[in-house]
Design a protein around this motif. Structure first.
Motif, mmCIF file in Angstrom:
data_model
loop_
_atom_site.group_PDB
_atom_site.id
_atom_site.type_symbol
_atom_site.label_atom_id
_atom_site.label_comp_id
_atom_site.label_asym_id
_atom_site.label_seq_id
_atom_site.Cartn_x
_atom_site.Cartn_y
_atom_site.Cartn_z
ATOM 1 N N GLN A 34 27.658 58.020 -31.789
ATOM 2 C CA GLN A 34 28.194 57.068 -30.818
ATOM 3 C C GLN A 34 27.162 56.679 -29.754
ATOM 4 O OE1 GLN A 34 31.526 59.065 -29.103
ATOM 5 N NE2 GLN A 34 30.298 60.672 -28.139
ATOM 6 N N ASP A 35 26.136 57.488 -29.577
ATOM 7 C CA ASP A 35 25.110 57.200 -28.573
ATOM 8 C C ASP A 35 23.954 56.362 -29.123
ATOM 9 O OD1 ASP A 35 26.544 58.801 -26.800
ATOM 10 O OD2 ASP A 35 25.509 60.616 -27.486
ATOM 11 N N ARG B 146 29.256 52.802 -37.436
ATOM 12 C CA ARG B 146 28.168 51.907 -37.073
ATOM 13 C C ARG B 146 27.792 51.083 -38.320
ATOM 14 N NH1 ARG B 146 29.603 52.754 -32.780
ATOM 15 N NH2 ARG B 146 28.538 53.715 -30.997
ATOM 16 N N VAL C 20 33.672 57.486 -35.563
ATOM 17 C CA VAL C 20 32.569 56.635 -35.102
ATOM 18 C C VAL C 20 31.978 55.890 -36.295
ATOM 19 C CG1 VAL C 20 30.357 56.562 -33.926
ATOM 20 C CG2 VAL C 20 32.072 58.253 -33.250
#
Length: 419
Positions: free
Chosen positions: A317-318, A205, A203
């Protein structure tokens, strides 16, 4: 929550400044901290490499989260050490921090997974390295394999400079055992770009991109430093190029680390060059950059504590991470003589006269009730604005309000974006 931040530079000051915005933060400690940090957190006289004392402090003071700033303790395995004692910690484990701790490892990883980077060779002995440099010619890039406080990379414009770099690193051991191996790379031309990303395994970001200014003097002249200033975002670099860097370099690298059994969790810093053939990797760091952190976190609108906790708890991921549409510019004020030898203990004046910037302390301490210099890079004057021009104007106006003997800084931070 009670938080302990490890480190004493501008990066750690900025992290603490950002964490203080969270309503969930009850108290912050910093080991060892600096003069500016002491205004936001309680400094603790523990060095970054004193793992046992850090762990004991975390247990004694019921610390809910440790945040590790610098590369040295990460490479030495502080995250593993704290996790073994059930102390929550933000940062990559030692086997993942090697992506910064060994340039040879990183180049081999990138080559194995066909991730764009400069052509290179690595050497453990001086004579073969010297012969290779003489065959390749200049300009050429010489890198000490290990950590060298941001100074282990020499961009040699002439063969004489390249030969001297090899002599310094491999024979004279100016970086000690960190220079027992060298990476010799082709010289890449183009615009530099830094992209920091919050990463938890696969993941990724990405944060807003930034651009550092490594050389000590204007127009990128003189020796490399730890960074003389930066700005974000980069209006002169198309979003398509930024997306390409994320999709072809950063995400594949995070995935490669998972495949190698070295799953990365923390902040992955990609130093990139935008060449005629697209983005290529210059280096990876295993933590927030300095001074990139000063501008990037100035533009963060999401609670940083929430991001840290999501990262270490497998919920990144949330997260919906939001960034300001503003611009931020950071101008570093350095000691006279830096990046060579420099004095310490020089009184700093004018900090209380600053109007439109946040001054992040990098190398300061208190002496006789006065803030004094305590490092090569002393302060990072950071301002936000609706445009590069506005943020620059604010930052440089406040630079003029600060004074200490021997103070030096670059006058051209962010001008590349305006040209």
């Amino acid at each position: 929550m009670r938080i302990l931040v490890i480190g004493k530079g501008g990066r750690e000051h900025t992290i603490i400044w950002a964490l203080k915005k969270s309503s969930r933060v009850e108290r912050i400690y910093c080991a060892p901290g600096n003069a500016g940090i002491s205004e936001l957190a309680e400094n603790v006289p523990i060095k970054e490499n004193e793992f046992d004392k850090i762990a004991q402090f975390a247990l004694d003071y019921a610390i809910d989260l440790v945040v590790v700033g610098p590369e040295d303790p990460l490479a030495a395995g502080i995250v593993d050490y704290l996790e073994e004692r059930n102390i929550p910690v933000f940062g990559p484990r030692g086997n993942a921090a090697i992506i910064e701790g060994s340039k040879v490892f990183t180049k081999e990883l990138l080559q194995k997974y066909k991730i764009p980077t400069a052509a290179y060779e690595s050497f453990e002995s001086y004579e073969p390295a010297l012969a290779y440099v003489r065959k390749q010619g200049a300009p050429i890039v010489i890198k000490a394999d290990g950590l060298a406080a941001g100074k282990g990379v020499i961009v040699a414009q002439t063969l004489a400079e390249a030969e001297k770099a090899l002599q310094d690193i491999m024979v004279d051991k100016v970086f000690g055992e960190q220079g027992s191996q060298v990476v010799i790379e082709e010289f890449l031309q183009g615009q530099e770009m830094s992209i920091l990303s919050f990463v938890d395994g696969n993941v990724v970001r990405p944060m807003v991109p930034s651009q550092d200014h490594k050389q000590i003097f204007d127009e990128d002249k003189g020796p490399n430093t730890g960074g003389m200033g930066t700005y974000s975002p980069l209006p002169h670099i198309p979003q398509s190029v930024i997306d390409e860097a994320i999709e072809t370099i950063i995400k594949p690298t995070a995935e490669a680390m998972v495949k190698e059994g070295r799953s990365f969790r923390g902040v992955l810093f990609a130093g990139l060059m935008i060449t005629e053939n697209g983005p290529k990797t210059i280096e990876f760091n295993a933590r927030f950059g300095d001074p990139e952190t000063q501008v990037v976190l100035s533009l963060l609108e999401t609670d940083l504590l929430d991001i840290f906790l999501a990262t270490i708890n497998g919920r990144l991921q949330d997260m919906d991470i939001q960034w300001s549409g503003d611009t931020a510019v950071c101008v570093v004020l350095a000691s006279g003589g830096y990046p060579g030898s420099y004095p310490k203990g020089v009184p700093i004046y004018g900090l209380d006269e600053v109007q439109d910037s946040v001054v992040f302390h990098a190398g300061t301490t208190h002496k006789d009730g006065q803030v004094v210099t305590d490092g090569g890079r002393v302060l990072g004057v950071t301002a936000r604005g609706a445009s590069i021009m506005e943020a620059r104007a604010k930052a440089y106006a406040d630079v003029e309000r600060i004074r200490f003997e021997g103070m030096q800084y670059r006058a051209d931070i962010a001008l590349k974006a305006l040209r």
